[in-house]
Design an enzyme around this catalytic site. Sequence first.
Site, PDB file in Angstrom:
ATOM      1  N   ARG A  51     -14.303  -7.017  -0.687  1.00  0.00           N
ATOM      2  CA  ARG A  51     -13.190  -7.459   0.793  1.00  0.00           C
ATOM      3  C   ARG A  51     -12.737  -5.657   1.007  1.00  0.00           C
ATOM      4  O   ARG A  51     -12.018  -5.192  -0.035  1.00  0.00           O
ATOM      5  CB  ARG A  51     -12.439  -7.864   0.750  1.00  0.00           C
ATOM      6  CG  ARG A  51     -11.247  -7.942   2.102  1.00  0.00           C
ATOM      7  CD  ARG A  51     -10.094  -7.295   2.002  1.00  0.00           C
ATOM      8  NE  ARG A  51      -9.591  -7.399   3.262  1.00  0.00           N
ATOM      9  CZ  ARG A  51      -8.786  -6.268   3.032  1.00  0.00           C
ATOM     10  NH1 ARG A  51      -7.964  -5.564   2.144  1.00  0.00           N
ATOM     11  NH2 ARG A  51      -7.410  -6.452   4.468  1.00  0.00           N
ATOM     12  N   VAL A  52     -12.975  -4.874   1.780  1.00  0.00           N
ATOM     13  CA  VAL A  52     -11.925  -3.554   1.805  1.00  0.00           C
ATOM     14  C   VAL A  52     -11.855  -3.142   2.944  1.00  0.00           C
ATOM     15  O   VAL A  52     -11.662  -4.255   5.122  1.00  0.00           O
ATOM     16  CB  VAL A  52     -13.124  -2.184   2.193  1.00  0.00           C
ATOM     17  CG1 VAL A  52     -12.933  -1.569   2.635  1.00  0.00           C
ATOM     18  CG2 VAL A  52     -14.487  -2.062   0.898  1.00  0.00           C
ATOM     19  N   GLY A  53     -10.351  -2.932   2.990  1.00  0.00           N
ATOM     20  CA  GLY A  53      -9.260  -3.431   4.351  1.00  0.00           C
ATOM     21  C   GLY A  53      -9.604  -1.430   5.341  1.00  0.00           C
ATOM     22  O   GLY A  53      -9.633  -0.854   4.821  1.00  0.00           O
ATOM     23  N   ASP A  54      -7.805  -1.852   5.925  1.00  0.00           N
ATOM     24  CA  ASP A  54      -7.999  -0.400   6.296  1.00  0.00           C
ATOM     25  C   ASP A  54      -7.346   1.106   5.615  1.00  0.00           C
ATOM     26  O   ASP A  54      -7.725   2.408   5.970  1.00  0.00           O
ATOM     27  CB  ASP A  54      -6.465  -0.864   7.811  1.00  0.00           C
ATOM     28  CG  ASP A  54      -5.523  -0.918   6.689  1.00  0.00           C
ATOM     29  OD1 ASP A  54      -5.129  -1.759   6.231  1.00  0.00           O
ATOM     30  OD2 ASP A  54      -4.196  -0.135   7.355  1.00  0.00           O
ATOM     31  N   THR A  68       0.778  -0.894  -0.128  1.00  0.00           N
ATOM     32  CA  THR A  68      -0.375  -0.147  -0.640  1.00  0.00           C
ATOM     33  C   THR A  68       1.258   1.321  -0.182  1.00  0.00           C
ATOM     34  O   THR A  68       2.334   0.620   1.019  1.00  0.00           O
ATOM     35  CB  THR A  68      -0.972  -0.063   1.392  1.00  0.00           C
ATOM     36  OG1 THR A  68      -2.088  -0.819   1.257  1.00  0.00           O
ATOM     37  CG2 THR A  68      -1.514   1.493   1.468  1.00  0.00           C
ATOM     38  N   THR A  88       0.111   0.142   6.838  1.00  0.00           N
ATOM     39  CA  THR A  88       0.167  -0.191   5.473  1.00  0.00           C
ATOM     40  C   THR A  88       0.667  -1.863   6.437  1.00  0.00           C
ATOM     41  O   THR A  88       1.069  -1.662   7.342  1.00  0.00           O
ATOM     42  CB  THR A  88       1.742  -0.276   4.962  1.00  0.00           C
ATOM     43  OG1 THR A  88       1.430  -1.426   3.733  1.00  0.00           O
ATOM     44  CG2 THR A  88       2.720   0.036   5.115  1.00  0.00           C
ATOM     45  N   GLY A  89      -0.624  -2.849   5.607  1.00  0.00           N
ATOM     46  CA  GLY A  89      -0.025  -3.821   7.196  1.00  0.00           C
ATOM     47  C   GLY A  89      -1.564  -4.957   6.706  1.00  0.00           C
ATOM     48  O   GLY A  89      -2.519  -4.400   5.949  1.00  0.00           O
ATOM     49  N   THR A  90      -2.025  -6.452   7.358  1.00  0.00           N
ATOM     50  CA  THR A  90      -2.681  -6.631   7.928  1.00  0.00           C
ATOM     51  C   THR A  90      -4.048  -5.723   7.747  1.00  0.00           C
ATOM     52  O   THR A  90      -4.230  -5.802   9.026  1.00  0.00           O
ATOM     53  CB  THR A  90      -3.056  -7.609   8.544  1.00  0.00           C
ATOM     54  OG1 THR A  90      -1.979  -7.301   9.500  1.00  0.00           O
ATOM     55  CG2 THR A  90      -2.044  -8.753   8.208  1.00  0.00           C
ATOM     56  N   GLY A  91      -5.427  -5.648   6.594  1.00  0.00           N
ATOM     57  CA  GLY A  91      -6.140  -4.320   6.991  1.00  0.00           C
ATOM     58  C   GLY A  91      -6.822  -4.841   8.275  1.00  0.00           C
ATOM     59  O   GLY A  91      -7.800  -3.615   9.271  1.00  0.00           O
TER      60      GLY A  91
HETATM   61  N1  ASP Z   1      -3.288  -2.680   4.401  1.00  0.00           N
HETATM   62  C1  ASP Z   1      -3.483  -2.926   3.214  1.00  0.00           C
HETATM   63  C2  ASP Z   1      -5.178  -3.403   3.310  1.00  0.00           C
HETATM   64  O1  ASP Z   1      -5.356  -4.458   4.043  1.00  0.00           O
HETATM   65  C3  ASP Z   1      -3.176  -3.539   2.002  1.00  0.00           C
HETATM   66  C4  ASP Z   1      -1.392  -3.801   2.605  1.00  0.00           C
HETATM   67  O2  ASP Z   1      -1.137  -2.249   3.418  1.00  0.00           O
HETATM   68  O3  ASP Z   1      -0.675  -3.817   1.741  1.00  0.00           O
HETATM   69  O4  ASP Z   1      -5.431  -3.560   2.004  1.00  0.00           O
END
Ligand code: ASP
Length: 303
Positions: free
Chosen positions: A198-201, A170, A221-224
Site C-alpha cells: 500500500r502506498v499513501g499520499d 508522518t 499528514t493524515g489518511t493518505g
Molecule cells: N499520510 C500518511 C499515509 O497515508 C500517514 C500519516 O500521515 O500519518 O501514508
Amino acid sequence: MTPEKELEYRNALTMIVTAGQVILTHGGSALDAVTEAVRLLEENPLFNAGKGAVFTHNGTNELDASIMDGATLNAGAIAGVSHIRNPILAARAVMEHSNHVMFIGEGAETFARSQNIEMVEPDFYYTDARYEQLQRALLDQGVMLDHDAASLAVRNPQGDPIDPDKKFGTVGAVAIDNDGNLAAATSTGGMTNKQAGRVGDSPIIGAGCYANNRTVAVSATGTGEMFMRAVAAYDVSALMEYAGLSLEEAANRVVMEKLPAIDGRGGLIAVDSQGNVALPFNSEGMYRGVGRVGQPVEVDIYR
Ligand code: ASP
C-alpha cells in the site's frame, strides 16, 4: 501523555526546527533546510518516518518520501522501501540525479545504492512502541492513523483526548529562503497495519507534497487515501493561483471542508511566497513548529 514525554517531543521539535532555521540564517536554500529537517525527523524514533516507522500488517516497514523544489517544479519521490536509512535523501537524489520523478521498491533501493545513500537492515527501523501499536491494531483489525483518537476511544480508559501512541505522524517540512524559493519535503512509514504494497499520499507529488514559487509549499499528514483523492497539497496551491484565495483560506478550505467531506482526517503545514504560514489540522493534534530567521522557534502539539 506524561509531562516528560511531552517535553521530549517539544525538545525534539525545537531542535529540528532550529536546525532548519540555522541553514536559512546562513543563506542556505529552502531545499537544504527541508531536507535536513526531515532527515533529522527520520533519525528520531519518536516520529513515524525512518527509525520509528510504523509496521505493515505483515510486521515489515515500508517507507515513502518525496521532495519538491518550488523554483523549478523539479520533484523526487520513493515508495515502498525497506533498506534506506533516510528515505528523504533518496527522494532528493531521485530529483537531482535521475531523469525520473518516482522510484518504487527494489528499483528505488538499487538507485539509492548507486547514489551511495546509506542502506540499513530492516530491523534498523524497529521500536517497541511501533511494534506494540501494530499488535493493538491487529486486535482491532483496523488501520491506525497516528494522530487519530477516534478509533481508539474505546481503549483509552483514562479518556485522554488523544491516545499517547497515536500522535506521532508522518513528518514533513516546508521552507522559504532568502531568494524567495519555496521547498517541501515529506517522509513516512505510512499507516500502522497497512497492507503490504500500500502506498499513501506522502510520496505522491500534489497529494502529500507540493511546492511552487508562485504560490505555496505544502507537506501533508493524515489518511493518505483521502489526501490522494483530494489532491490535497496541490489543491491548496490551485485555490491560491486560480481562485485568488489567501494561504489561510486555501489551507482551511482543503483541511476543514474538502477533506472532511470525504472522511479525510489530518492536516498540513504550508508556507506561501510571502512567508505566511498555515498549520491547519482536523485531527486531535499535530506536532508542529515554526522558525523564522532571527526569532525564537515556536512548537505546538494540541489545538
Ligand atoms: N499520510 C500518511 C499515509 O497515508 C500517514 C500519516 O500521515 O500519518 O501514508
